[in-house]
Motif scaffolding. Structure first.
Motif, PDB file in Angstrom:
ATOM      1  N   PRO B  10      77.079 103.012  -8.683  1.00  0.00           N
ATOM      2  CA  PRO B  10      78.237 103.791  -9.110  1.00  0.00           C
ATOM      3  C   PRO B  10      78.183 104.108 -10.608  1.00  0.00           C
ATOM      4  CG  PRO B  10      78.926 102.004  -7.674  1.00  0.00           C
ATOM      5  CD  PRO B  10      77.457 101.823  -7.909  1.00  0.00           C
ATOM      6  N   GLU B  11      77.705 103.144 -11.377  1.00  0.00           N
ATOM      7  CA  GLU B  11      77.621 103.355 -12.823  1.00  0.00           C
ATOM      8  C   GLU B  11      76.699 104.526 -13.153  1.00  0.00           C
ATOM      9  OE1 GLU B  11      76.005 100.009 -14.764  1.00  0.00           O
ATOM     10  OE2 GLU B  11      76.697 100.602 -16.760  1.00  0.00           O
ATOM     11  N   ARG B  12      75.548 104.565 -12.477  1.00  0.00           N
ATOM     12  CA  ARG B  12      74.609 105.659 -12.713  1.00  0.00           C
ATOM     13  C   ARG B  12      75.208 106.981 -12.278  1.00  0.00           C
ATOM     14  NH1 ARG B  12      69.135 105.353 -13.825  1.00  0.00           N
ATOM     15  NH2 ARG B  12      68.877 107.371 -12.834  1.00  0.00           N
ATOM     16  N   ALA B  13      75.934 106.955 -11.172  1.00  0.00           N
ATOM     17  CA  ALA B  13      76.556 108.175 -10.688  1.00  0.00           C
ATOM     18  C   ALA B  13      77.509 108.716 -11.753  1.00  0.00           C
ATOM     19  CB  ALA B  13      77.300 107.898  -9.388  1.00  0.00           C
ATOM     20  N   ARG B  14      78.275 107.804 -12.309  1.00  0.00           N
ATOM     21  CA  ARG B  14      79.221 108.208 -13.345  1.00  0.00           C
ATOM     22  C   ARG B  14      78.502 108.864 -14.522  1.00  0.00           C
ATOM     23  NH1 ARG B  14      84.884 108.356 -14.025  1.00  0.00           N
ATOM     24  NH2 ARG B  14      85.434 107.845 -16.153  1.00  0.00           N
ATOM     25  N   SER B  15      77.431 108.243 -14.993  1.00  0.00           N
ATOM     26  CA  SER B  15      76.757 108.790 -16.164  1.00  0.00           C
ATOM     27  C   SER B  15      76.099 110.126 -15.827  1.00  0.00           C
ATOM     28  CB  SER B  15      75.746 107.792 -16.719  1.00  0.00           C
ATOM     29  OG  SER B  15      74.582 107.792 -15.944  1.00  0.00           O
ATOM     30  N   HIS B  16      75.666 110.264 -14.598  1.00  0.00           N
ATOM     31  CA  HIS B  16      75.124 111.554 -14.179  1.00  0.00           C
ATOM     32  C   HIS B  16      76.205 112.632 -14.261  1.00  0.00           C
ATOM     33  CE1 HIS B  16      72.540 114.295 -11.817  1.00  0.00           C
ATOM     34  NE2 HIS B  16      73.684 114.694 -11.300  1.00  0.00           N
ATOM     35  N   ASN B  17      77.362 112.304 -13.744  1.00  0.00           N
ATOM     36  CA  ASN B  17      78.450 113.280 -13.772  1.00  0.00           C
ATOM     37  C   ASN B  17      78.900 113.582 -15.197  1.00  0.00           C
ATOM     38  OD1 ASN B  17      78.471 113.600 -11.014  1.00  0.00           O
ATOM     39  ND2 ASN B  17      79.984 111.968 -10.682  1.00  0.00           N
ATOM     40  N   ARG B  18      78.866 112.577 -16.034  1.00  0.00           N
ATOM     41  CA  ARG B  18      79.147 112.787 -17.456  1.00  0.00           C
ATOM     42  C   ARG B  18      78.214 113.842 -18.030  1.00  0.00           C
ATOM     43  NH1 ARG B  18      80.750 108.564 -21.818  1.00  0.00           N
ATOM     44  NH2 ARG B  18      79.008 109.393 -23.004  1.00  0.00           N
ATOM     45  N   VAL B  19      76.946 113.704 -17.692  1.00  0.00           N
ATOM     46  CA  VAL B  19      75.951 114.658 -18.187  1.00  0.00           C
ATOM     47  C   VAL B  19      76.252 116.064 -17.673  1.00  0.00           C
ATOM     48  CG1 VAL B  19      73.543 115.352 -17.949  1.00  0.00           C
ATOM     49  CG2 VAL B  19      74.105 113.006 -18.565  1.00  0.00           C
ATOM     50  N   LEU B  20      76.675 116.166 -16.419  1.00  0.00           N
ATOM     51  CA  LEU B  20      76.988 117.488 -15.877  1.00  0.00           C
ATOM     52  C   LEU B  20      78.103 118.142 -16.693  1.00  0.00           C
ATOM     53  CD1 LEU B  20      76.910 117.030 -12.021  1.00  0.00           C
ATOM     54  CD2 LEU B  20      75.190 118.002 -13.522  1.00  0.00           C
ATOM     55  N   VAL B  21      79.101 117.347 -17.034  1.00  0.00           N
ATOM     56  CA  VAL B  21      80.208 117.883 -17.834  1.00  0.00           C
ATOM     57  C   VAL B  21      79.693 118.336 -19.197  1.00  0.00           C
ATOM     58  CG1 VAL B  21      82.346 117.279 -19.007  1.00  0.00           C
ATOM     59  CG2 VAL B  21      81.962 116.544 -16.649  1.00  0.00           C
ATOM     60  N   LEU B  22      78.870 117.507 -19.807  1.00  0.00           N
ATOM     61  CA  LEU B  22      78.311 117.879 -21.110  1.00  0.00           C
ATOM     62  C   LEU B  22      77.491 119.162 -20.997  1.00  0.00           C
ATOM     63  CD1 LEU B  22      77.152 114.521 -22.727  1.00  0.00           C
ATOM     64  CD2 LEU B  22      78.937 116.063 -23.526  1.00  0.00           C
ATOM     65  N   GLN B  23      76.685 119.253 -19.959  1.00  0.00           N
ATOM     66  CA  GLN B  23      75.877 120.457 -19.727  1.00  0.00           C
ATOM     67  C   GLN B  23      76.743 121.703 -19.738  1.00  0.00           C
ATOM     68  OE1 GLN B  23      72.598 121.117 -18.568  1.00  0.00           O
ATOM     69  NE2 GLN B  23      71.813 119.219 -17.698  1.00  0.00           N
ATOM     70  N   GLU B  24      77.780 121.658 -18.917  1.00  0.00           N
ATOM     71  CA  GLU B  24      78.656 122.824 -18.797  1.00  0.00           C
ATOM     72  C   GLU B  24      79.284 123.159 -20.140  1.00  0.00           C
ATOM     73  OE1 GLU B  24      79.199 125.029 -16.489  1.00  0.00           O
ATOM     74  OE2 GLU B  24      77.767 124.036 -15.168  1.00  0.00           O
ATOM     75  N   LEU B  25      79.783 122.138 -20.812  1.00  0.00           N
ATOM     76  CA  LEU B  25      80.427 122.378 -22.104  1.00  0.00           C
ATOM     77  C   LEU B  25      79.415 122.905 -23.110  1.00  0.00           C
ATOM     78  CD1 LEU B  25      82.811 119.321 -22.448  1.00  0.00           C
ATOM     79  CD2 LEU B  25      83.442 121.731 -22.282  1.00  0.00           C
ATOM     80  N   TYR B  26      78.197 122.391 -23.025  1.00  0.00           N
ATOM     81  CA  TYR B  26      77.208 122.785 -24.024  1.00  0.00           C
ATOM     82  C   TYR B  26      76.919 124.276 -23.963  1.00  0.00           C
ATOM     83  CZ  TYR B  26      73.286 122.478 -27.181  1.00  0.00           C
ATOM     84  OH  TYR B  26      72.463 122.651 -28.260  1.00  0.00           O
ATOM     85  N   ARG B  27      76.774 124.784 -22.748  1.00  0.00           N
ATOM     86  CA  ARG B  27      76.313 126.175 -22.677  1.00  0.00           C
ATOM     87  C   ARG B  27      77.438 127.195 -22.623  1.00  0.00           C
ATOM     88  NH1 ARG B  27      72.323 125.386 -17.671  1.00  0.00           N
ATOM     89  NH2 ARG B  27      71.662 123.632 -18.937  1.00  0.00           N
ATOM     90  N   SER B  28      78.618 126.807 -22.174  1.00  0.00           N
ATOM     91  CA  SER B  28      79.699 127.784 -22.267  1.00  0.00           C
ATOM     92  C   SER B  28      80.903 127.147 -22.940  1.00  0.00           C
ATOM     93  CB  SER B  28      80.068 128.326 -20.887  1.00  0.00           C
ATOM     94  OG  SER B  28      79.991 127.328 -19.907  1.00  0.00           O
ATOM     95  N   GLU B  29      81.018 127.465 -24.165  1.00  0.00           N
ATOM     96  CA  GLU B  29      82.070 126.942 -25.024  1.00  0.00           C
ATOM     97  C   GLU B  29      83.433 127.466 -24.565  1.00  0.00           C
ATOM     98  OE1 GLU B  29      82.786 127.492 -29.862  1.00  0.00           O
ATOM     99  OE2 GLU B  29      80.998 128.211 -28.829  1.00  0.00           O
TER     100      GLU B  29
END
Lengths: 370, 370
Positions: B10-29
């Motif tokens: 579950p911990e890894r899943a969470r960090s993966h999802n965190r990265v997805l959020v960062l990805q989205e934020l990174y490319r479309s402000e």
DNA sequence: TTCGTTAGTAAAGGTTACTAACAATCAAAT
DNA sequence: ATTTGATTGTTAGTAACCTTTACTAACGAA
């Protein structure tokens, strides 16, 4: 540019872990739950739970108690239910012939069928594929996990044959058509790409391997980092019509001069070999062809730092002089680094290489194995 | 052959999802939590929770209320805290010079430093890298996310420079050394590979791109399916010493004849261009060099079905005749398929391409972005 | 003012994997 | 023969995660 960033729900995590368990079981038979826990990194409890699921789905079976004498409670050995499912795999790359097999989950061929398709093209050829497929499905004596097809031509991710001149196909949605007619999961890919998968999985190839298929034409499949390369327009591996060298050559059907196919395609190569006046001349013909292959492949070997180059095609022409010549040419034209260049060899999978690759596609697509 | 099959806790899943959020934020402000939920596929509740975490870590900030007039509660816009962290990036590929920059998370260069290293090799060169790095660290006015280094030579996964003749390095564990000395996360890769990453991320390159760097030598970096190719022995991209064509050429320092470097390395190319009697002769020199490049690259383009080939190096020599000649050669020697072959162009990133690539390495390694 | 829509939060619930504890089983030492 | 230690697999309880459901806040349109 869009990355397949799938969110991870607990459910997805579970199925991912399920696949890990299957992976381990697939490649090393005779593991216990505790072994799996150590290999995968999950706890014994979790593994037990996952295994219970897999047993319920009939994907895993208990083999019995481990025999060897060790302290502690004896382990219950598990295995993938290798005989419990069948895979149907087709190879459409032969001249005037479709071949197909039924395999178990290990890729062991259980049944074979073939269908003469001389002069058959277009929708009739699609019907022929469906007929061969139906025959094989009828002969399978276990639930069918899926259907894999290795087709000549350019095939996109969705299993649509964008172009296969010999079969008269253009934008033929073969995967969807077959799936609809059979109600089974179907996966279609290019024959050389399928062959590359087979070589990686059953042929012991490294994770960075180029497989070259020499037959009527010349095609290739490329595995990089253990994954098949599809290319920007699904046309990865199409090296047959890349011009070799800077000193002319024969005119090709495509209009260019000195394409790799003009040097290596079996009909032309055979003709030149047979025209040779004696054994020495024949060797020279083969050596020249191998050299051309080496020249063409060298930049790919260098750019990708390939670990292995594997040839698939008629042994009588390829194995020996031609292969050695190609290997030597690659060595002499690339960085002869500390590793001595890539291994260059013939496939050990013979004529079944494409159907085995098609089977791997099913294993990967349906079970996530490999 | 061993697949990196990491279990998903579950911990890894969470960090993966965190990265997805960062990805989205990174490319479309300028996205709201609700926007993120739609884009990532998680619920608004979960996104709110993840965003709260990211805000607590200072990686994400709230920009304020969205301005446009829509029905419903106005959205709170979010963004990555682009100015909140700094990246230090080094380029060791210049002749007698180490260059470095401090950037924000967008790759905007904030500070520059350079260090003359004429005649400096071996451990002294490592010390020079550390000194330049220390200077840049001192100038950064935000917490440093990590350090990226683009080095000449062959660099393995662990950031050890296996071989870099010009710097007198062999098996130098640069990444570990710098990490130890600075206490920061450090990532070291080959300069051309870094450049390829930069081109994909900031240069708008496709997911299947070859970047060729022409300078003292000739190197390349290869992005396949959006991922950097490392090769069987970490030497992917080393095309400088692949022999081109079948009609001889100059003798190379490596001992072979007709290596790509003998045709294209800037010192030799410049010498030939300057020796040209007039403008026409100069053009012929450049066209010949471009043709050689095209000949060498064609098999790679064909085998990988590349969408794009990008050149990096001195514009005065490469842009124009040489580039056009290379593009035309590739077109004429590969399948001129429906797509008309790959786009062939100069990089738009100029001299910063390697440091930008090094910055991308840090973004990827530390945040999972890209 | 009322209605419908959108954003964000709160509470409760289900799934997942983990820790802790235990029974079963066997080899090896005593 | 008994004890000790090791190993396997299961049970019970817990923590983390995401979801569903329900709610409030805020806004435009009728």
């Amino acid at each position: 540019m869009v990355r397949a960033g799938a969110r991870v729900t607990p459910e997805r995590a579970r199925s991912h872990n399920r696949v890990l368990v299957l992976q381990e079981l697939y490649r090393s038979e005779g593991l216990s739950r505790a072994d799996l826990a150590r290999a995968v990194g999950l706890t014994r409890v979790t593994i037990s739970d996952l295994v219970a699921d897999l047993i319920a789905d009939d994907l895993v079976i208990e083999l019995g108690i481990r025999a060897d004498a060790r302290p502690g409670k004896p382990a219950t050995l598990l295995d993938i239910n290798r005989a419990g499912f069948a895979i149907v795999a087709l190879d459409l790359s032969y001249l005037n012939l479709f071949r197909g097999v039924v395999t178990d989950l290990d890729g062991t061929v259980l049944h074979r069928e073939q269908l003469d398709v001389t002069g058959v093209t277009g929708t009739a050829a699609v019907d022929a594929v469906a007929e061969l497929l139906a025959r094989l499905v009828a002969r399978a004596d276990a639930p069918i996990l899926g259907v894999g097809v290795g087709s000549p031509g350019i095939v996109d991710d969705a299993g649509t044959v964008l172009s296969a001149p010999n079969l008269g196909w253009a934008d033929v949605p073969l995967q969807d058509t077959l799936a609809e007619r059979t109600g089974l999961p179907v996966l279609v890919a290019n024959d050389a790409n399928a062959a590359a998968l087979a070589e990686r999985t059953f042929g012991g190839a490294e994770d960075d391997t180029l497989l070259i298929r020499i037959g009527r034409g010349v095609g290739s499949g490329l595995v990089i980092g253990g994954r098949l390369v599809r290319g920007a327009h699904s046309a990865a591996g199409e090296i047959g019509h890349v011009v070799v060298g800077t000193d002319g050559g024969e005119v090709c059907a495509c209009g260019k001069t000195g394409c790799l196919e003009t040097w290596l395609a079996i009909p032309r190569l055979q003709a030149r070999a047979e025209a040779a006046s004696d054994a020495t001349a024949r060797e020279a013909v083969l050596a020249a062809a191998g050299e051309r292959l080496g020249i063409s492949i060298s930049p790919v070997v260098g750019a990708l730092n390939l670990g292995e180059v594997v040839l698939s095609g008629p042994l009588d022409l390829l194995d020996g002089t031609l292969l050695d010549s190609a290997a030597e040419t690659i060595r002499s034209r690339t960085m002869a680094d500390s590793h001595g260049g890539p291994a260059v060899r013939m496939t050990t999978l013979g004529r079944d290489i494409v159907v085995l690759g098609a089977a791997v596609m099913v294993l990967t697509g349906q079970l996530g194995v490999f």
